[in-house]
Motif scaffolding. Structure first.
Motif, PDB file in Angstrom:
ATOM      1  N   THR A  29       0.798  -1.228   0.000  1.00 11.17           N
ATOM      2  CA  THR A  29       0.000   0.000   0.000  1.00 11.17           C
ATOM      3  C   THR A  29       0.826   1.270   0.000  1.00 11.17           C
ATOM      4  O   THR A  29       0.259   2.356  -0.059  1.00 11.17           O
ATOM      5  CB  THR A  29      -0.943   0.037   1.219  1.00 11.17           C
ATOM      6  OG1 THR A  29      -0.165  -0.038   2.418  1.00 11.17           O
ATOM      7  CG2 THR A  29      -1.955  -1.105   1.175  1.00 11.17           C
ATOM      8  N   GLU A  30       2.138   1.177   0.070  1.00 10.31           N
ATOM      9  CA  GLU A  30       2.984   2.365   0.119  1.00 10.31           C
ATOM     10  C   GLU A  30       4.022   2.320  -1.005  1.00 10.31           C
ATOM     11  O   GLU A  30       4.789   1.366  -1.095  1.00 10.31           O
ATOM     12  CB  GLU A  30       3.714   2.469   1.460  1.00 10.31           C
ATOM     13  CG  GLU A  30       2.786   2.616   2.649  1.00 10.31           C
ATOM     14  CD  GLU A  30       2.030   3.925   2.674  1.00 10.31           C
ATOM     15  OE1 GLU A  30       2.575   4.944   2.190  1.00 10.31           O
ATOM     16  OE2 GLU A  30       0.891   3.935   3.158  1.00 10.31           O
ATOM     17  N   GLY A  31       4.017   3.349  -1.826  1.00  8.25           N
ATOM     18  CA  GLY A  31       5.015   3.449  -2.883  1.00  8.25           C
ATOM     19  C   GLY A  31       6.094   4.444  -2.513  1.00  8.25           C
ATOM     20  O   GLY A  31       6.200   4.887  -1.370  1.00  8.25           O
ATOM     21  N   TYR A  32       6.872   4.803  -3.492  1.00 11.75           N
ATOM     22  CA  TYR A  32       7.933   5.793  -3.292  1.00 11.75           C
ATOM     23  C   TYR A  32       7.337   7.187  -3.249  1.00 11.75           C
ATOM     24  O   TYR A  32       6.429   7.512  -4.007  1.00 11.75           O
ATOM     25  CB  TYR A  32       8.931   5.742  -4.440  1.00 11.75           C
ATOM     26  CG  TYR A  32       9.811   4.531  -4.436  1.00 11.75           C
ATOM     27  CD1 TYR A  32      11.025   4.546  -3.758  1.00 11.75           C
ATOM     28  CD2 TYR A  32       9.445   3.385  -5.121  1.00 11.75           C
ATOM     29  CE1 TYR A  32      11.855   3.431  -3.761  1.00 11.75           C
ATOM     30  CE2 TYR A  32      10.257   2.267  -5.130  1.00 11.75           C
ATOM     31  CZ  TYR A  32      11.460   2.291  -4.448  1.00 11.75           C
ATOM     32  OH  TYR A  32      12.268   1.193  -4.448  1.00 11.75           O
TER      33      TYR A  32
ATOM     34  N   LEU B  72      12.854   9.223  -5.011  1.00 10.87           N
ATOM     35  CA  LEU B  72      13.126   8.869  -6.398  1.00 10.87           C
ATOM     36  C   LEU B  72      14.397   9.538  -6.910  1.00 10.87           C
ATOM     37  O   LEU B  72      14.757  10.631  -6.480  1.00 10.87           O
ATOM     38  CB  LEU B  72      11.943   9.271  -7.276  1.00 10.87           C
ATOM     39  CG  LEU B  72      10.631   8.533  -6.980  1.00 10.87           C
ATOM     40  CD1 LEU B  72       9.489   9.165  -7.762  1.00 10.87           C
ATOM     41  CD2 LEU B  72      10.757   7.049  -7.289  1.00 10.87           C
ATOM     42  N   ALA B  73      15.045   8.873  -7.866  1.00 10.72           N
ATOM     43  CA  ALA B  73      16.239   9.407  -8.511  1.00 10.72           C
ATOM     44  C   ALA B  73      16.229   9.001  -9.977  1.00 10.72           C
ATOM     45  O   ALA B  73      15.750   7.916 -10.326  1.00 10.72           O
ATOM     46  CB  ALA B  73      17.504   8.873  -7.834  1.00 10.72           C
ATOM     47  N   VAL B  74      16.755   9.866 -10.832  1.00 12.71           N
ATOM     48  CA  VAL B  74      16.882   9.540 -12.248  1.00 12.71           C
ATOM     49  C   VAL B  74      17.692   8.246 -12.377  1.00 12.71           C
ATOM     50  O   VAL B  74      18.696   8.057 -11.691  1.00 12.71           O
ATOM     51  CB  VAL B  74      17.554  10.703 -13.013  1.00 12.71           C
ATOM     52  CG1 VAL B  74      17.898  10.296 -14.437  1.00 12.71           C
ATOM     53  CG2 VAL B  74      16.640  11.927 -13.008  1.00 12.71           C
TER      54      VAL B  74
ATOM     55  N   ARG C 117       8.983  -2.377 -18.563  1.00 14.88           N
ATOM     56  CA  ARG C 117      10.021  -1.732 -17.753  1.00 14.88           C
ATOM     57  C   ARG C 117       9.759  -0.235 -17.746  1.00 14.88           C
ATOM     58  O   ARG C 117       9.441   0.359 -18.767  1.00 14.88           O
ATOM     59  CB  ARG C 117      11.392  -2.024 -18.346  1.00 14.88           C
ATOM     60  CG  ARG C 117      12.554  -1.409 -17.561  1.00 14.88           C
ATOM     61  CD  ARG C 117      13.904  -1.904 -18.052  1.00 14.88           C
ATOM     62  NE  ARG C 117      14.021  -3.342 -18.161  1.00 14.88           N
ATOM     63  CZ  ARG C 117      14.208  -4.179 -17.128  1.00 14.88           C
ATOM     64  NH1 ARG C 117      14.303  -3.708 -15.910  1.00 14.88           N
ATOM     65  NH2 ARG C 117      14.298  -5.467 -17.321  1.00 14.88           N
ATOM     66  N   ALA C 118       9.921   0.360 -16.570  1.00 16.74           N
ATOM     67  CA  ALA C 118       9.768   1.811 -16.412  1.00 16.74           C
ATOM     68  C   ALA C 118      11.025   2.355 -15.748  1.00 16.74           C
ATOM     69  O   ALA C 118      11.506   1.789 -14.759  1.00 16.74           O
ATOM     70  CB  ALA C 118       8.543   2.133 -15.573  1.00 16.74           C
ATOM     71  N   THR C 119      11.543   3.452 -16.311  1.00 13.63           N
ATOM     72  CA  THR C 119      12.773   4.060 -15.815  1.00 13.63           C
ATOM     73  C   THR C 119      12.553   5.546 -15.581  1.00 13.63           C
ATOM     74  O   THR C 119      12.030   6.241 -16.460  1.00 13.63           O
ATOM     75  CB  THR C 119      13.923   3.864 -16.836  1.00 13.63           C
ATOM     76  OG1 THR C 119      14.083   2.471 -17.093  1.00 13.63           O
ATOM     77  CG2 THR C 119      15.231   4.449 -16.315  1.00 13.63           C
TER      78      THR C 119
ATOM     79  N   ARG D 186       6.060  15.586  -9.607  1.00 17.50           N
ATOM     80  CA  ARG D 186       5.910  14.867 -10.871  1.00 17.50           C
ATOM     81  C   ARG D 186       7.169  14.062 -11.168  1.00 17.50           C
ATOM     82  O   ARG D 186       8.281  14.469 -10.834  1.00 17.50           O
ATOM     83  CB  ARG D 186       5.677  15.830 -12.033  1.00 17.50           C
ATOM     84  CG  ARG D 186       4.515  16.786 -11.873  1.00 17.50           C
ATOM     85  CD  ARG D 186       3.168  16.087 -11.946  1.00 17.50           C
ATOM     86  NE  ARG D 186       2.086  17.032 -12.116  1.00 17.50           N
ATOM     87  CZ  ARG D 186       1.378  17.555 -11.123  1.00 17.50           C
ATOM     88  NH1 ARG D 186       1.664  17.247  -9.873  1.00 17.50           N
ATOM     89  NH2 ARG D 186       0.385  18.386 -11.362  1.00 17.50           N
ATOM     90  N   VAL D 187       6.972  12.947 -11.851  1.00 10.41           N
ATOM     91  CA  VAL D 187       8.078  12.129 -12.320  1.00 10.41           C
ATOM     92  C   VAL D 187       7.778  11.722 -13.761  1.00 10.41           C
ATOM     93  O   VAL D 187       6.652  11.364 -14.092  1.00 10.41           O
ATOM     94  CB  VAL D 187       8.327  10.893 -11.411  1.00 10.41           C
ATOM     95  CG1 VAL D 187       7.102   9.999 -11.317  1.00 10.41           C
ATOM     96  CG2 VAL D 187       9.515  10.087 -11.880  1.00 10.41           C
ATOM     97  N   VAL D 188       8.782  11.836 -14.619  1.00 14.34           N
ATOM     98  CA  VAL D 188       8.679  11.401 -16.009  1.00 14.34           C
ATOM     99  C   VAL D 188       9.408  10.070 -16.105  1.00 14.34           C
ATOM    100  O   VAL D 188      10.519   9.913 -15.584  1.00 14.34           O
ATOM    101  CB  VAL D 188       9.315  12.434 -16.970  1.00 14.34           C
ATOM    102  CG1 VAL D 188       9.233  11.951 -18.411  1.00 14.34           C
ATOM    103  CG2 VAL D 188       8.647  13.793 -16.802  1.00 14.34           C
ATOM    104  N   MET D 189       8.776   9.111 -16.785  1.00 13.34           N
ATOM    105  CA  MET D 189       9.350   7.778 -16.884  1.00 13.34           C
ATOM    106  C   MET D 189       9.336   7.281 -18.325  1.00 13.34           C
ATOM    107  O   MET D 189       8.334   7.438 -19.030  1.00 13.34           O
ATOM    108  CB  MET D 189       8.571   6.818 -15.994  1.00 13.34           C
ATOM    109  CG  MET D 189       8.513   7.312 -14.560  1.00 13.34           C
ATOM    110  SD  MET D 189       8.068   6.095 -13.347  1.00 13.34           S
ATOM    111  CE  MET D 189       9.430   4.997 -13.366  1.00 13.34           C
ATOM    112  N   LYS D 190      10.450   6.704 -18.737  1.00 13.34           N
ATOM    113  CA  LYS D 190      10.510   5.993 -20.018  1.00 13.34           C
ATOM    114  C   LYS D 190       9.835   4.650 -19.788  1.00 13.34           C
ATOM    115  O   LYS D 190      10.102   3.967 -18.796  1.00 13.34           O
ATOM    116  CB  LYS D 190      11.964   5.796 -20.436  1.00 13.34           C
ATOM    117  CG  LYS D 190      12.124   4.981 -21.698  1.00 13.34           C
ATOM    118  CD  LYS D 190      13.592   4.779 -22.025  1.00 13.34           C
ATOM    119  CE  LYS D 190      13.722   3.860 -23.229  1.00 13.34           C
ATOM    120  NZ  LYS D 190      15.127   3.555 -23.498  1.00 13.34           N
TER     121      LYS D 190
END
Length: 149
Positions: free
Chosen positions: A11-14, A19-21, A110-112, A122-126
């Motif tokens: 139930t808990e994410g980051y 988070l880090a690139v 896969r998400a990066t 906000r986070v941008v992910m490939k």
């Protein structure tokens, strides 16, 4: 002090602060015949290229293929359960469908993390889905993530 994600990992994410690139996570699933039929029923997408072998054999694919959005659902699984995980909100996703997926294929999504915008949480992910060495879907997602503050 124990990391809350370890205690409540379902139930808990980051949080944005965690988070880090370059961080990456993946989810893999073998697509079954049942997945395709159930997705058709749930989504209402009964295009015969997904359900009718005779019809699909006459298409450029030479046989039945899974729904592209079923494959994309595996990206949602990575984002919603692994990275950033529970608590994130999917805001946008662009997609490029590169190759078909068929029943029996194992898809790895896969998400990066490629960019962080901490002031907006906000986070941008490939995002990439592969079957073996073949890229079947690629794109980029924007998510809103919680903050500890």
């Amino acid at each position: 002090m124990d990391d809350v994600r370890q205690v409540h990992k379902d139930t808990e994410g980051y949080c944005i602060e965690d988070l880090a690139v370059g961080m990456t996570a993946s989810f893999a699933k073998t697509v079954t015949e049942a997945d395709i039929v159930l997705f058709a029923g749930i989504s209402g997408d009964t295009n015969p290229v997904h359900l009718n072998q005779e019809y699909a054999s006459g298409t450029m694919f030479g046989g039945r293929i899974a729904h592209g959005m079923l494959t994309v659902g595996f990206i949602s699984a990575v984002l919603g359960t692994r990275l950033p995980g529970p608590g994130c909100i999917y805001m946008t996703q662009n997609l490029k469908f590169k190759a078909p997926v068929r029943a029996g294929d194992t898809v790895t999504a896969r998400a990066t993390v490629t960019e962080l915008v901490p002031e907006k949480r906000r986070v941008v992910m490939k995002t990439v889905c592969t079957v073996g060495d073949t890229v079947v879907v690629e794109g980029e997602a924007l998510l809103m993530v919680p903050s500890r503050g």
